[in-house]
Design an enzyme around this catalytic site. Sequence first.
Site, PDB file in Angstrom:
ATOM      1  N   ASN A 271       3.134   0.531   3.630  1.00 18.76           N
ATOM      2  CA  ASN A 271       2.491   1.783   4.028  1.00 18.76           C
ATOM      3  C   ASN A 271       1.526   2.224   2.914  1.00 18.76           C
ATOM      4  O   ASN A 271       1.481   1.597   1.855  1.00 18.76           O
ATOM      5  CB  ASN A 271       3.594   2.822   4.296  1.00 18.76           C
ATOM      6  N   CYS A 273       1.250   4.375   0.451  1.00 15.21           N
ATOM      7  CA  CYS A 273       1.589   4.574  -0.980  1.00 15.21           C
ATOM      8  C   CYS A 273       2.473   3.472  -1.543  1.00 15.21           C
ATOM      9  O   CYS A 273       2.935   3.551  -2.698  1.00 15.21           O
ATOM     10  CB  CYS A 273       2.202   5.953  -1.148  1.00 15.21           C
ATOM     11  N   GLU A 275       5.550   2.285  -0.799  1.00 12.11           N
ATOM     12  CA  GLU A 275       7.005   2.343  -0.967  1.00 12.11           C
ATOM     13  C   GLU A 275       7.799   1.680   0.157  1.00 12.11           C
ATOM     14  O   GLU A 275       9.028   1.589   0.043  1.00 12.11           O
ATOM     15  CB  GLU A 275       7.471   3.801  -1.170  1.00 12.11           C
TER      16      GLU A 275
HETATM   17  N1  UDP Z   1       1.201   9.843   4.244  1.00  8.45           N
HETATM   18  C1  UDP Z   1       0.073   9.894   5.055  1.00  8.45           C
HETATM   19  N2  UDP Z   1      -0.909  10.807   4.789  1.00  8.45           N
HETATM   20  C2  UDP Z   1      -0.832  11.678   3.741  1.00  8.45           C
HETATM   21  C3  UDP Z   1       0.303  11.632   2.918  1.00  8.45           C
HETATM   22  C4  UDP Z   1       1.302  10.709   3.206  1.00  8.45           C
HETATM   23  O1  UDP Z   1      -0.033   9.114   5.980  1.00  8.45           O
HETATM   24  O2  UDP Z   1      -1.767  12.489   3.566  1.00  8.45           O
HETATM   25  C5  UDP Z   1       2.279   8.866   4.556  1.00  8.45           C
HETATM   26  C6  UDP Z   1       2.121   7.572   3.788  1.00  8.45           C
HETATM   27  O3  UDP Z   1       2.682   6.512   4.524  1.00  8.45           O
HETATM   28  C7  UDP Z   1       2.941   7.845   2.559  1.00  8.45           C
HETATM   29  C8  UDP Z   1       4.122   8.557   3.182  1.00  8.45           C
HETATM   30  O4  UDP Z   1       3.530   9.385   4.190  1.00  8.45           O
HETATM   31  O5  UDP Z   1       3.245   6.667   1.899  1.00  8.45           O
HETATM   32  C9  UDP Z   1       4.942   9.402   2.272  1.00  8.45           C
HETATM   33  O6  UDP Z   1       4.108  10.263   1.516  1.00  8.45           O
HETATM   34  P1  UDP Z   1       4.674  11.616   0.919  1.00  8.45           P
HETATM   35  O7  UDP Z   1       6.074  11.377   0.456  1.00  8.45           O
HETATM   36  O8  UDP Z   1       3.695  12.145  -0.072  1.00  8.45           O
HETATM   37  O9  UDP Z   1       4.700  12.550   2.215  1.00  8.45           O
HETATM   38  P2  UDP Z   1       5.300  14.010   2.504  1.00  8.45           P
HETATM   39  O10 UDP Z   1       6.454  13.807   3.428  1.00  8.45           O
HETATM   40  O11 UDP Z   1       5.656  14.682   1.220  1.00  8.45           O
HETATM   41  O12 UDP Z   1       4.183  14.716   3.204  1.00  8.45           O
END
Ligand code: UDP
Length: 573
Positions: A271, A273, A275
């Site tokens: 994905n 980032c 992970e």
């Molecule tokens: N992600 C996305 N767009 C964004 C931020 C995150 O698609 O603007 C997706 C992406 O797959 C990323 C995952 O959500 O690896 C997790 O990101 P994060 O933990 O920052 O998300 P949160 O749940 O805090 O919004």
Amino acid sequence: MPLELSDSARSLLRLRYLRRDEEGRIIETEEELFWRVARAVAAAEDAFPRGPRSAEIAEKFYELMTTLRFLPNTPALINAGTQLGQLFACFVIPVPDSLDGIFGAVRDAAKIQQTGGGTGFSFSHLRPRGDLVRSTRRPSSGAVSFIRIFDVASDVIATESVRGGANMAVLRCDHPDVREFIDAKRNPALFSRFNFSVLVTDDFLRAAIERREIALINPRTGLPFAQANAGELFDAMVDAAWEVGDPGLLFYDRIQRDNAVPALGPLEATNPCGEVPLHPWEACVLGSLNLRAFIVERGDRAFLDEAGLQESARLALRFLDNMVEVSRYPKVEIETICRANRKVGLGIMGFADLLLALRIPYGSDESVAVADRVMGLVQAAAVEASRRLAEERGPFPNFPISRYAARGEPPRRNATVTTVAPTGSISIIAGCSSGIEPLYALAYRHVGEFVGIVEPHPLLLRELSRIGKYDPALLHEIEVTGRIGHRTDLPEELRRLFRVATEISPEEHIRVQAAVQRHVENAVSKTINLPYEATRDDVRRAFLLAHELGCKGVTVYREGAPRGQVLQVLGHC
Ligand code: UDP
């Protein structure tokens, strides 16, 4: 109990999460949001007659979230209980070597991004630049040229989505277009919606160290297409990463070693980032435990409530498995593999807050031990919960062909249970430091769509008053520079405890990442932040150390590089 949220949390929820009517007016409160999510996710219980009832579980989920002990990924908070109903944050979409296939993938990615999901792609199957396109008898424009189409589509979709589209482009180290791929993000006008990662094999790294020639393979024919010196390619990766922060590396052999269902083929990309390594069409739901919520203070000492953390981890795992059950799926291929593998990723956030409370400097041996201990506890509780769910609901359908079955382990409900996500948004809602990152700065601002200022850490303020240094001039300086490392008039212990991301050495960052990775079935999102003065050699050493210590990937970011940054020290505006 009243819901305690910070001002930043409330404004972020208002900006993006609270439901709106057709005219765009907000029509729910924060409490109603958490009830909506809790009920929608608990509704999965009713499909399993042997388990508890959904009303009882909904109350538990509501309490788990509103005490800020756990939050699911953003798409779940926005879409649960709504018509969209798509709860997954992470997807990998296959990109076949045909025009129909490529444009099909663009369409699928657009639909996913509209619901707040992030998409990753391997472009390794595309024929290289210069290879023949049979129908037109002209040379192909190559893998990288097609990534631009995804980038533009993503940019356009972003305006009508719940959040900006995020993407990961992956290319194998022996693809003939790898050099063009490595340098692609040097042009700041292109690929603003993409992170780039080169998928490197152990063989490639050995060849790079020995500076050997390697064959670059045309995926269309499986035959050598060109030659390159692996050492020079690796130099180019180091140089581009030093300059612009991309590409990152993904370690192919390490990733495949944890492939839970190798019978489905290799994990092909991650994905955005990095992970979650996934199969083509596979997706994963994420959720994170907020370590800050498990800190217990006794007198002037602090402890981690380990039993409480594990209890919440077990309930959180149930929450994530329910999400797989009740989510809507953008495509039948995605639903099929997600239901067959039921991958979920439970992780942690607030790790830096925990270390500060324990008075342990980030990156020290003690901090590495805490990382090991905490993630070990979460991993053990998550596996235990997944095994109990398998008894209640049955194992994941691919369990019989999984490596767990091959090793004679007891059935479990999920092919993977743990991941550490960046938690960019949910850590703001929970009011904690993000993922396993150290403090980015002692005071900073979020820039971009969400504008918020992060005030100096409360523990720092407390320490400064304790030693009689709480004065406006110092506070102003902290706000401008974001650090205290240079203030030799402050006690050494304090300066060491409050070191920020760029004051921590690459080795220290990586040792923390590696310790966490030891207890994570998917991968760990982590940025190795480097000061502006860092050299190319620092980047090279970071890359090799991450590989040596068993990380699944590595991303560096040198201060001042032009990549779109969402955090900024106030003095740098
Ligand atoms: N992600 C996305 N767009 C964004 C931020 C995150 O698609 O603007 C997706 C992406 O797959 C990323 C995952 O959500 O690896 C997790 O990101 P994060 O933990 O920052 O998300 P949160 O749940 O805090 O919004």
